[in-house]
Design a protein around this motif. Structure first.
Motif, PDB file in Angstrom:
ATOM      1  N   SER A 152      -0.643 -11.475   6.392  1.00  0.00           N
ATOM      2  CA  SER A 152      -0.879 -12.827   5.890  1.00  0.00           C
ATOM      3  C   SER A 152      -2.360 -13.047   5.589  1.00  0.00           C
ATOM      4  CB  SER A 152      -0.384 -13.853   6.909  1.00  0.00           C
ATOM      5  OG  SER A 152      -0.531 -15.167   6.423  1.00  0.00           O
ATOM      6  N   PHE A 153      -3.226 -12.465   6.424  1.00  0.00           N
ATOM      7  CA  PHE A 153      -4.666 -12.523   6.175  1.00  0.00           C
ATOM      8  C   PHE A 153      -4.997 -11.920   4.808  1.00  0.00           C
ATOM      9  CE2 PHE A 153      -8.397  -9.660   6.416  1.00  0.00           C
ATOM     10  CZ  PHE A 153      -9.420 -10.591   6.434  1.00  0.00           C
ATOM     11  N   VAL A 154      -4.345 -10.801   4.458  1.00  0.00           N
ATOM     12  CA  VAL A 154      -4.598 -10.155   3.169  1.00  0.00           C
ATOM     13  C   VAL A 154      -4.069 -11.037   2.035  1.00  0.00           C
ATOM     14  CG1 VAL A 154      -4.132  -8.125   1.753  1.00  0.00           C
ATOM     15  CG2 VAL A 154      -4.580  -7.864   4.202  1.00  0.00           C
ATOM     16  N   ARG A 155      -2.880 -11.582   2.167  1.00  0.00           N
ATOM     17  CA  ARG A 155      -2.313 -12.416   1.105  1.00  0.00           C
ATOM     18  C   ARG A 155      -3.207 -13.613   0.784  1.00  0.00           C
ATOM     19  NH1 ARG A 155       2.529 -11.125   3.929  1.00  0.00           N
ATOM     20  NH2 ARG A 155       3.982  -9.933   2.616  1.00  0.00           N
ATOM     21  N   ARG A 156      -3.923 -14.115   1.786  1.00  0.00           N
ATOM     22  CA  ARG A 156      -4.779 -15.282   1.594  1.00  0.00           C
ATOM     23  C   ARG A 156      -6.136 -14.920   1.007  1.00  0.00           C
ATOM     24  NH1 ARG A 156      -4.436 -19.802   4.535  1.00  0.00           N
ATOM     25  NH2 ARG A 156      -6.577 -19.553   5.289  1.00  0.00           N
ATOM     26  N   GLY A 157      -6.407 -13.638   0.811  1.00  0.00           N
ATOM     27  CA  GLY A 157      -7.672 -13.240   0.214  1.00  0.00           C
ATOM     28  C   GLY A 157      -8.475 -12.262   1.033  1.00  0.00           C
ATOM     29  N   GLY A 158      -7.956 -11.832   2.175  1.00  0.00           N
ATOM     30  CA  GLY A 158      -8.662 -10.846   2.979  1.00  0.00           C
ATOM     31  C   GLY A 158      -8.471  -9.436   2.439  1.00  0.00           C
ATOM     32  N   VAL A 159      -9.204  -8.487   2.996  1.00  0.00           N
ATOM     33  CA  VAL A 159      -9.115  -7.091   2.590  1.00  0.00           C
ATOM     34  C   VAL A 159      -8.798  -6.260   3.826  1.00  0.00           C
ATOM     35  CG1 VAL A 159     -10.332  -5.143   1.557  1.00  0.00           C
ATOM     36  CG2 VAL A 159     -10.787  -7.463   0.749  1.00  0.00           C
ATOM     37  N   LEU A 160      -7.895  -5.299   3.668  1.00  0.00           N
ATOM     38  CA  LEU A 160      -7.525  -4.394   4.756  1.00  0.00           C
ATOM     39  C   LEU A 160      -7.983  -2.996   4.411  1.00  0.00           C
ATOM     40  CD1 LEU A 160      -6.015  -3.751   7.414  1.00  0.00           C
ATOM     41  CD2 LEU A 160      -3.918  -3.493   6.048  1.00  0.00           C
ATOM     42  N   TRP A 161      -8.796  -2.416   5.286  1.00  0.00           N
ATOM     43  CA  TRP A 161      -9.220  -1.027   5.141  1.00  0.00           C
ATOM     44  C   TRP A 161      -8.436  -0.169   6.126  1.00  0.00           C
ATOM     45  CZ3 TRP A 161     -15.337  -1.402   5.004  1.00  0.00           C
ATOM     46  CH2 TRP A 161     -15.717  -1.901   3.757  1.00  0.00           C
ATOM     47  N   LEU A 162      -7.780   0.854   5.617  1.00  0.00           N
ATOM     48  CA  LEU A 162      -7.012   1.777   6.451  1.00  0.00           C
ATOM     49  C   LEU A 162      -7.771   3.099   6.547  1.00  0.00           C
ATOM     50  CD1 LEU A 162      -3.531   1.127   4.815  1.00  0.00           C
ATOM     51  CD2 LEU A 162      -4.305   0.240   7.011  1.00  0.00           C
ATOM     52  N   THR A 163      -7.850   3.640   7.744  1.00  0.00           N
ATOM     53  CA  THR A 163      -8.564   4.912   7.912  1.00  0.00           C
ATOM     54  C   THR A 163      -7.626   6.088   8.088  1.00  0.00           C
ATOM     55  OG1 THR A 163      -8.714   4.590  10.319  1.00  0.00           O
ATOM     56  CG2 THR A 163     -10.519   3.730   8.969  1.00  0.00           C
ATOM     57  N   GLU A 164      -6.356   5.820   8.256  1.00  0.00           N
ATOM     58  CA  GLU A 164      -5.414   6.897   8.549  1.00  0.00           C
ATOM     59  C   GLU A 164      -4.387   7.052   7.429  1.00  0.00           C
ATOM     60  OE1 GLU A 164      -5.503   8.990  11.394  1.00  0.00           O
ATOM     61  OE2 GLU A 164      -7.478   8.046  11.397  1.00  0.00           O
ATOM     62  N   SER A 165      -3.755   8.171   7.371  1.00  0.00           N
ATOM     63  CA  SER A 165      -2.679   8.429   6.413  1.00  0.00           C
ATOM     64  C   SER A 165      -1.413   7.727   6.879  1.00  0.00           C
ATOM     65  CB  SER A 165      -2.444   9.943   6.295  1.00  0.00           C
ATOM     66  OG  SER A 165      -2.137  10.478   7.573  1.00  0.00           O
ATOM     67  N   PRO A 166      -0.417   7.593   6.013  1.00  0.00           N
ATOM     68  CA  PRO A 166       0.794   6.842   6.361  1.00  0.00           C
ATOM     69  C   PRO A 166       1.464   7.331   7.639  1.00  0.00           C
ATOM     70  CG  PRO A 166       0.755   7.296   4.016  1.00  0.00           C
ATOM     71  CD  PRO A 166      -0.397   8.034   4.604  1.00  0.00           C
TER      72      PRO A 166
END
Length: 558
Positions: free
Chosen positions: A275-289
């Motif tokens: 929900s944070f991302v949908r509102r305009g935030g950014v998510l950084w992932l460091t790992e593979s799926p």
């Protein structure tokens, strides 16, 4: 020209013009009423002796007589509703010099001085257009009708620092704060002067003066992991995500959430981050799926990036999801502005009210209700001008002083205009369902100012108050505006379904012009307009109960 005052007036003009000659910065005149009142007085001082023809050779007392003639109109305008007119000192100094010299001089010289002053005013725009003289952009004509104003009867204004909640005067490691961002309302929201209006909300904007452990500028990353990433560059501030974050506004202080190697597999936390991302935030992932918690993969759905770096970034609502396995990928993401949302509003972290779009400005009531005192002032000016023309010598000065005092006294005790403030309301949504919904109410005070009798609130959401002064009214604190002032109250909620009458358009309508911004460089937007009711903002007697214009913006892109 034998007038002994002329050399003294010339020296005064030289002193006023000295800063311009020395290339020093020139301060502007403050408010519109003061500037207009001064302009009226100067006009009377320079032109009245010529127009009235009362004297063949003006003496220093003539300046006083001219100022007395202008006194009622100057007083009325000084208490008028503000209009955006600011005059630079260079212009004022030149006008003063020409007007006073013309007044003290003899016939033909006096006329030439007045003509020169008028020519100066007329030549300023042309000189600016030709690049010969730079005229400040604040030199412009009034854009609002003048209406007589009386100040709102309230106590003294309360300093902003005295309204900061006591709990926010020290840093709390378990709940990082950032000035301008929303934070959970503390149990005790009162400051040293009491609880400010608008404090009845689930989340409040962190004000100036509050203790904040996160920097206002730069990129702030919240690590959703106990192991802080070692690849973060020095210009990126890192902090731990609050352990009890169950609402996207708990993450409002972060630009980016970083999911590290030991991210917990928590469905509730994953839904909050999504929900944070949908509102305009950014998510950084460091790992593979295969090394990412299944709850987070489900929450992201099709927004899961299939490749690291900017090339694999995916949008989710108004935000984005990026894989950054190392420091090089972090640098590349920041260079591509993948630490900012695609689309946002200028109200999201505002501490001051934005410029009010002209198409959003509410229609004011008939300004004729406030013109009676101005008509009285003009009538008094005509009477004073007749007296100046009919009398001479000291008797004229004494008569003008008595009449001017009577006129100003009548205006001072006269009733203020009863015109009520004008109100406009709107709603903005970014990111579609689950994104950010911003509901706003704009109050434009009338010529008598504005004192709110009720307080705004957002019991289940976030609230931000901009532009209002807080004044003490008896034992209570109230929101107040000076005559002609503008105040915004903004509520932040989670967007639901679009309006039922939504219509797709190519760009936001005129009233929303300037309320959106693209910090992440969005290249395309899907825009819909319609009407919806205010679901988060409550303000009895001010916020409209019906539907308000609504704009829904969805970024278009990968």
């Amino acid at each position: 020209m034998r007038e002994p005052a002329v050399p003294c007036l010339a020296l005064c003009a030289a002193a006023l013009l000295a800063p311009a000659a020395l290339a020093q910065p020139l301060g502007p005149w403050p408010t519109a009423p003061a500037a207009i009142a001064a302009a009226l007085a100067l006009l009377a001082a320079g032109a009245a002796p010529i127009v009235l023809g009362a004297t063949r050779h003006a003496r220093p007392r003539t300046v006083l007589d001219a100022l007395l003639v202008a006194a009622p109109a100057a007083y009325a305008v000084s208490r008028a509703s503000p209009a955006p007119l600011v005059v630079p000192w260079a212009f004022v100094a030149t006008a003063v010099a020409l007007a006073l010299v013309a007044t003290a001089a003899a016939g033909r010289v006096r006329a030439v001085g007045v003509v020169a002053a008028a020519a100066l005013v007329a030549a300023l725009p042309a000189a600016d257009a030709a690049g010969v003289l730079r005229v400040p952009t604040t030199l412009r004509a009034p854009t609002a009708p003048l209406a007589f104003a009386a100040g709102v009867a309230t106590g003294p204004a309360v300093e902003r620092g005295a309204l900061v909640p006591r709990a926010w005067r020290r840093v709390d490691p378990s709940s990082p704060r950032r000035v301008g961002c929303y934070a959970r309302r503390p149990d005790d929201a009162a400051g040293s002067e009491g609880t400010p209006p608008g404090a009845e909300a689930r989340f409040l904007a962190v004000p100036e003066g509050a203790a904040a452990d996160l920097p206002r500028a730069g990129t702030v990353v919240g690590a959703w992991s106990r192991a802080l990433p070692e690849a973060g560059p020095a210009e990126v501030a890192l902090a731990l995500v609050p352990p009890r974050a169950d609402d996207p506004r708990d993450l409002e202080a972060f630009d980016v959430v970083w999911a590290g190697p030991d991210t917990p597999d928590d469905p509730r936390a994953a839904a909050t981050v999504a929900s944070f991302v949908r509102r305009g935030g950014v998510l950084w992932l460091t790992e593979s799926p295969e090394h990412t918690p299944s709850s987070l993969r489900r929450a992201l759905g099709a927004a899961w990036p299939d490749a690291p770096g900017p090339a694999g970034a995916r949008s989710l609502g108004a935000g984005r999801v990026v894989r950054v396995p190392d420091a090089a990928a972090v640098a590349a993401a920041r260079a591509a502005r993948l630490d900012r949302p695609w689309i946002a509003t200028v109200l999201d972290r505002a501490l001051e009210p934005p410029a009010l779009p002209p198409a959003l400005r509410p229609d004011a009531a008939d300004p004729a209700t406030g013109r009676a005192p101005l008509r009285t002032a003009l009538l008094a000016t005509l009477v004073l001008a007749w007296a100046a023309a009919a009398l001479a010598g000291r008797r004229r000065t004494v008569t003008l002083a008595v009449l001017a005092a009577a006129a100003v006294g009548t205006l001072a005790v006269g009733p203020a205009s009863p015109r009520a403030p004008a109100v406009a309301a709107f709603a903005l949504e970014v990111g579609g369902v689950g994104g950010r919904r911003v509901e706003g109410v704009v109050v434009v005070a009338g010529p008598a100012g504005y004192l709110a009798s009720t307080d705004p609130s957002a019991p289940a959401d976030a609230l931000r108050v901009l532009g209002f002064r807080v004044v003490r009214d008896g034992a209570s604190l109230r929101l107040s505006l000076p005559p002609g002032g503008e105040g915004w109250v903004v509520a932040d909620a989670v967007a639901g379904l679009p309006p039922t009458d939504a219509e797709r358009v190519t760009a936001p309508p005129g009233w929303a012009d300037g309320l959106f911004e693209r910090p992440g460089g969005a290249s395309g937007m899907g825009v819909e307009t319609g009407r919806s009711g205010l679901s988060a903002l409550r303000w009895p007697g001010v916020a409209p109960e019906g539907s308000v214009p609504t704009v829904v913006v969805r970024p278009q892109g990968p």
